[in-house]
Design a protein around this motif. Structure first.
Motif: not given
Length: 231
Positions: A92-93, A96-97, A99-100, A109, A112, A124
């Motif tokens: 997930i980390e 998320n990186q 997604l930036t 998405y 995740v 979530d």
């Protein structure tokens, strides 16, 4: 195959996954460097994932990233492998990186959302799949995943709504039809289900799946003669 004196060249164009894997492994054994396009490499990586050979999958990802450093799909595969190896938080980390860098990428998405659901973090998961819905042109799959997530929290009302949306996108989606029928039954809303499947039959009178599910609705409503006629 094209190949120069430096053991570099282009891989053969081939849609057959086994042939691609054979060519890739032969390249490694001969310490060559061949150029594979991104789609071919994704097939090779998926082959190793399907064979549960995650070490070779990661090795193929590293090779792929050298050839296609701007293609985020390989990082997505790596995040998936990390997840299925039991390191979901790390996965997930990583997502998320990504997604930036790619804030409007539906595949990130989607993955995740799948991970959150598998961790039991269904709210979530819903949030992630709603992001997919806002971004994707393939609304059918997004609706299906949202409906499935509602089932996990025993919200049949929400599930029915989104299964119906899914079927609106594709009336031949058998999984959605089956799940919708089961949701009507589980929630005691078979009378509503009768009306819904009658509407589908009006749009396609020869669709045997619609008639089957109408029969189920009648059966669980106690209308056995009507069920027999539908079946």
């Amino acid at each position: 195959m094209m190949q120069d004196d430096d053991n570099e060249g282009f891989a053969d164009q081939n849609d057959d996954t086994e042939a691609l894997v054979e060519q890739y492994e032969r390249m490694l054994s001969k310490h060559q460097n061949l150029f594979f396009d991104a789609d071919a490499l994704l097939k090779i990586i998926d082959h190793y994932i399907d064979m549960y050979d995650y070490e070779k999958a990661i090795e193929a990802i590293r090779y792929s990233e050298n050839l296609h450093p701007d293609n985020f799909a390989f990082k997505l595969k790596e995040a998936y492998i990390i997840h299925i190896q039991g390191n979901s938080n790390e996965s997930i980390e990583m997502i998320n990186q990504l997604l930036t860098l790619y804030p409007r990428n539906e595949e990130l998405y989607f993955l995740v959302g799948v991970i959150y659901n598998q961790l039991g973090l269904y709210y979530d998961g819903l949030k992630a799949f709603r992001e997919v819905l806002a971004l994707t042109d393939n609304k059918e799959e997004a609706y299906f995943q949202i409906a499935q997530t509602y089932l996990q929290i025993y919200d049949h009302h929400g599930a029915i709504h989104f299964f119906k949306n899914c079927i609106f996108e594709n009336k031949k989606n058998e999984a959605a039809l089956d799940e919708l029928s089961a949701s009507y039954i589980a929630s005691g809303r078979t009378t509503e289900g009768i009306q819904y499947f009658k509407t589908l039959i009006d749009s396609d009178p020869y669709n045997t799946l619609f008639w089957f599910h109408l029969g189920q609705m009648h059966q669980y409503s106690g209308y056995f003669n009507e069920a027999i006629r539908a079946y």
